[in-house]
Design a protein around this motif. Structure first.
Motif, PDB file in Angstrom:
ATOM      1  N   THR A 105       0.794  -1.225   0.000  1.00  0.00           N
ATOM      2  CA  THR A 105       0.000   0.000   0.000  1.00  0.00           C
ATOM      3  C   THR A 105       0.829   1.279   0.000  1.00  0.00           C
ATOM      4  O   THR A 105       0.383   2.316  -0.502  1.00  0.00           O
ATOM      5  CB  THR A 105      -0.924   0.046   1.231  1.00  0.00           C
ATOM      6  OG1 THR A 105      -0.147   0.237   2.419  1.00  0.00           O
ATOM      7  CG2 THR A 105      -1.748  -1.236   1.347  1.00  0.00           C
ATOM      8  N   GLY A 106       2.013   1.232   0.598  1.00  0.00           N
ATOM      9  CA  GLY A 106       2.804   2.455   0.692  1.00  0.00           C
ATOM     10  C   GLY A 106       2.129   3.515   1.546  1.00  0.00           C
ATOM     11  O   GLY A 106       2.244   4.710   1.273  1.00  0.00           O
ATOM     12  N   THR A 107       1.432   3.076   2.614  1.00  0.00           N
ATOM     13  CA  THR A 107       0.758   4.029   3.493  1.00  0.00           C
ATOM     14  C   THR A 107       1.481   4.216   4.821  1.00  0.00           C
ATOM     15  O   THR A 107       0.918   4.765   5.774  1.00  0.00           O
ATOM     16  CB  THR A 107      -0.700   3.591   3.768  1.00  0.00           C
ATOM     17  OG1 THR A 107      -0.688   2.278   4.353  1.00  0.00           O
ATOM     18  CG2 THR A 107      -1.515   3.564   2.483  1.00  0.00           C
ATOM     19  N   GLY A 108       2.732   3.753   4.894  1.00  0.00           N
ATOM     20  CA  GLY A 108       3.517   3.948   6.105  1.00  0.00           C
ATOM     21  C   GLY A 108       3.918   5.396   6.283  1.00  0.00           C
ATOM     22  O   GLY A 108       4.025   6.160   5.312  1.00  0.00           O
ATOM     23  N   ARG A 109       4.141   5.785   7.548  1.00  0.00           N
ATOM     24  CA  ARG A 109       4.465   7.178   7.856  1.00  0.00           C
ATOM     25  C   ARG A 109       5.589   7.273   8.886  1.00  0.00           C
ATOM     26  O   ARG A 109       5.794   6.373   9.694  1.00  0.00           O
ATOM     27  CB  ARG A 109       3.246   7.883   8.456  1.00  0.00           C
ATOM     28  CG  ARG A 109       2.175   8.309   7.479  1.00  0.00           C
ATOM     29  CD  ARG A 109       0.978   8.869   8.226  1.00  0.00           C
ATOM     30  NE  ARG A 109       0.165   9.731   7.379  1.00  0.00           N
ATOM     31  CZ  ARG A 109      -0.949  10.343   7.778  1.00  0.00           C
ATOM     32  NH1 ARG A 109      -1.381  10.169   9.020  1.00  0.00           N
ATOM     33  NH2 ARG A 109      -1.620  11.117   6.951  1.00  0.00           N
ATOM     34  N   LEU A 124       6.982  12.277   7.011  1.00  0.00           N
ATOM     35  CA  LEU A 124       7.246  11.542   5.769  1.00  0.00           C
ATOM     36  C   LEU A 124       6.113  10.557   5.538  1.00  0.00           C
ATOM     37  O   LEU A 124       5.661   9.885   6.471  1.00  0.00           O
ATOM     38  CB  LEU A 124       8.583  10.804   5.897  1.00  0.00           C
ATOM     39  CG  LEU A 124       9.212  10.187   4.645  1.00  0.00           C
ATOM     40  CD1 LEU A 124       9.504  11.251   3.606  1.00  0.00           C
ATOM     41  CD2 LEU A 124      10.499   9.456   5.031  1.00  0.00           C
ATOM     42  N   GLU A 125       5.645  10.477   4.283  1.00  0.00           N
ATOM     43  CA  GLU A 125       4.583   9.545   3.920  1.00  0.00           C
ATOM     44  C   GLU A 125       5.047   8.656   2.767  1.00  0.00           C
ATOM     45  O   GLU A 125       6.135   8.818   2.226  1.00  0.00           O
ATOM     46  CB  GLU A 125       3.320  10.304   3.518  1.00  0.00           C
ATOM     47  CG  GLU A 125       2.690  11.097   4.638  1.00  0.00           C
ATOM     48  CD  GLU A 125       1.303  11.602   4.300  1.00  0.00           C
ATOM     49  OE1 GLU A 125       0.324  10.905   4.608  1.00  0.00           O
ATOM     50  OE2 GLU A 125       1.210  12.700   3.712  1.00  0.00           O
ATOM     51  N   GLY A 126       4.195   7.709   2.399  1.00  0.00           N
ATOM     52  CA  GLY A 126       4.474   6.861   1.250  1.00  0.00           C
ATOM     53  C   GLY A 126       5.472   5.759   1.507  1.00  0.00           C
ATOM     54  O   GLY A 126       6.053   5.201   0.565  1.00  0.00           O
ATOM     55  N   LEU A 127       5.684   5.400   2.780  1.00  0.00           N
ATOM     56  CA  LEU A 127       6.653   4.359   3.116  1.00  0.00           C
ATOM     57  C   LEU A 127       6.006   2.983   3.014  1.00  0.00           C
ATOM     58  O   LEU A 127       4.830   2.801   3.317  1.00  0.00           O
ATOM     59  CB  LEU A 127       7.198   4.586   4.524  1.00  0.00           C
ATOM     60  CG  LEU A 127       7.952   5.894   4.743  1.00  0.00           C
ATOM     61  CD1 LEU A 127       8.219   6.131   6.226  1.00  0.00           C
ATOM     62  CD2 LEU A 127       9.257   5.894   3.970  1.00  0.00           C
ATOM     63  N   GLN A 128       6.802   2.003   2.591  1.00  0.00           N
ATOM     64  CA  GLN A 128       6.313   0.639   2.450  1.00  0.00           C
ATOM     65  C   GLN A 128       6.459  -0.113   3.765  1.00  0.00           C
ATOM     66  O   GLN A 128       7.493  -0.668   4.073  1.00  0.00           O
ATOM     67  CB  GLN A 128       7.067  -0.075   1.318  1.00  0.00           C
ATOM     68  CG  GLN A 128       6.738   0.424  -0.072  1.00  0.00           C
ATOM     69  CD  GLN A 128       5.299   0.115  -0.486  1.00  0.00           C
ATOM     70  OE1 GLN A 128       4.596  -0.641   0.173  1.00  0.00           O
ATOM     71  NE2 GLN A 128       4.866   0.695  -1.599  1.00  0.00           N
ATOM     72  N   PHE A 129       5.384  -0.078   4.545  1.00  0.00           N
ATOM     73  CA  PHE A 129       5.339  -0.724   5.856  1.00  0.00           C
ATOM     74  C   PHE A 129       6.501  -0.231   6.724  1.00  0.00           C
ATOM     75  O   PHE A 129       7.420  -0.972   7.064  1.00  0.00           O
ATOM     76  CB  PHE A 129       5.388  -2.256   5.711  1.00  0.00           C
ATOM     77  CG  PHE A 129       4.764  -2.993   6.867  1.00  0.00           C
ATOM     78  CD1 PHE A 129       3.442  -3.356   6.840  1.00  0.00           C
ATOM     79  CD2 PHE A 129       5.506  -3.299   7.995  1.00  0.00           C
ATOM     80  CE1 PHE A 129       2.855  -4.028   7.910  1.00  0.00           C
ATOM     81  CE2 PHE A 129       4.933  -3.962   9.083  1.00  0.00           C
ATOM     82  CZ  PHE A 129       3.596  -4.331   9.021  1.00  0.00           C
ATOM     83  N   ALA A 130       6.437   1.046   7.097  1.00  0.00           N
ATOM     84  CA  ALA A 130       7.457   1.641   7.970  1.00  0.00           C
ATOM     85  C   ALA A 130       7.491   0.881   9.282  1.00  0.00           C
ATOM     86  O   ALA A 130       6.460   0.628   9.900  1.00  0.00           O
ATOM     87  CB  ALA A 130       7.138   3.113   8.215  1.00  0.00           C
ATOM     88  N   ASN A 131       8.695   0.521   9.726  1.00  0.00           N
ATOM     89  CA  ASN A 131       8.798  -0.370  10.868  1.00  0.00           C
ATOM     90  C   ASN A 131       9.874   0.133  11.828  1.00  0.00           C
ATOM     91  O   ASN A 131       9.702   1.152  12.475  1.00  0.00           O
ATOM     92  CB  ASN A 131       9.078  -1.792  10.378  1.00  0.00           C
ATOM     93  CG  ASN A 131       8.616  -2.862  11.325  1.00  0.00           C
ATOM     94  OD1 ASN A 131       8.664  -2.683  12.530  1.00  0.00           O
ATOM     95  ND2 ASN A 131       8.169  -3.989  10.789  1.00  0.00           N
ATOM     96  N   GLY A 132      11.018  -0.554  11.918  1.00  0.00           N
ATOM     97  CA  GLY A 132      12.070  -0.163  12.835  1.00  0.00           C
ATOM     98  C   GLY A 132      12.557   1.249  12.610  1.00  0.00           C
ATOM     99  O   GLY A 132      12.507   1.784  11.498  1.00  0.00           O
TER     100      GLY A 132
END
Length: 324
Positions: free
Chosen positions: A146-150, A165-173
């Motif tokens: 989805t690219g909805t990571g932030r 920042l937006e558009g991240l692919q499953f922002a995690n660590g």
């Protein structure tokens, strides 16, 4: 910036330590070699006595009332917690009290926040893995891509985060460089670490830090001010999934709806990376056929490399990486 080589060292397990709870998703070590983690039922646990693993003591410090994920120890005996259900929390480790620091962003409920880091100026940064899927449906986001990571920032004395920042692919660590000039973000769905500059001429800009990882990066933990960044690899790359991510949106969306209904069975291939602030891979460790699966957190404590997992009922204690 390096690409991890194809000749990793072996990740050697010493023993498994049951902790009386399922899903120690993140693991962080304090200055005394104790490990803190959060489990599925909301408890924050502290593991002491890891130098004698046969007699590890497990202490309950607090209960978030939700589902704790990423943790960040503070110098004042506090603990920041990204809770997938309640938002960003602060726990007083002295009395176990829990306070909500933020539970919404831009008028939207803050859910599935994943990892957090506190900087010396009092600001706090945190990641949101997905705006479309909750934690229990995380696989849907990976499949749909989805690219909805932030990436969010909570300023000192504020209760309202701002979107950085937006558009991240499953922002995690998430972790900061030793000089706090940039942040490193794990994008699980893109097999990469991303650098976001905080100071200097490129402040506000982002760029690849380490790309083409051999697995899906999860939580990140810094081994002291002079140590590397340890990155948990939750699972190996899945080449068919890489191809599938190029399919039309409607196809990926339909596949994601199916994926969240199918029980997920992680493979026995687990790993961890250590990366320095120049983007060089210091260590690449891997184990195949491991009974301990889906490594989502890694830290160093009491002479061990300690692994956490979203699925297991304990932590794994492994041989530390050999010096290079």
């Amino acid at each position: 910036m390096d690409r991890p080589d194809d000749r990793p060292d072996a990740l050697l397990a010493r023993r498994y330590v049951a902790i009386g709870g399922r899903g120690p998703e993140d693991v962080v070590a304090d200055a005394r070699g104790r490990v803190l983690t959060g489990v599925e039922d909301g408890r924050i646990l502290r593991l002491d006595g890891l130098t004698e693993p046969e007699s590890v003591r497990v202490e309950t410090l607090a209960d978030t009332g939700g589902r704790p994920l990423g943790l960040e120890l503070l110098p004042d005996d506090g603990l920041l917690v990204c809770d997938a259900e309640r938002g960003l929390l602060r726990i007083d480790l002295g009395d176990g009290s829990v306070r909500v620091l933020a539970d919404s962003v831009a008028g939207e409920r803050l859910r599935f926040c994943s990892n957090v880091v506190a900087l010396s100026d009092g600001s706090v940064y945190l990641t949101v893995s997905s705006r479309r899927y909750p934690l229990h449906q995380w696989l849907g986001d990976i499949v749909e891509h989805t690219g909805t990571g932030r990436l969010l920032r909570l300023a000192p004395d504020s209760d309202t985060p701002e979107v950085v920042l937006e558009g991240l692919q499953f922002a995690n660590g998430l972790a900061a460089s030793a000089d706090e000039s940039f942040l490193v973000i794990a994008e699980t769905g893109a097999y990469r670490l991303t650098r976001h500059w905080l100071t200097g001429q490129r402040a506000g800009h982002s760029e690849p830090f380490v790309e083409d990882l051999p697995g899906m990066p999860d939580n990140i933990w810094r081994a002291g001010p002079d140590g590397p960044l340890w990155v948990a690899l939750a699972g190996p790359r899945v080449p068919p999934l890489d191809l599938f991510h190029r399919a039309p949106d409607a196809v990926r969306h339909t596949a994601a709806r199916i994926a969240v209904r199918v029980p997920y069975r992680p493979t026995g291939t687990i790993g961890a990376l250590a990366v320095d602030d120049e983007g060089h891979v210091v260590h690449h460790l891997i184990a195949r056929g491991s009974p301990f699966r889906m490594v989502t957190g890694v830290c160093e404590a009491a002479g061990h490399l300690v692994l956490g997992s979203l699925r297991e009922r304990g932590v794994a204690l492994c041989e530390p990486a050999a010096p290079k």
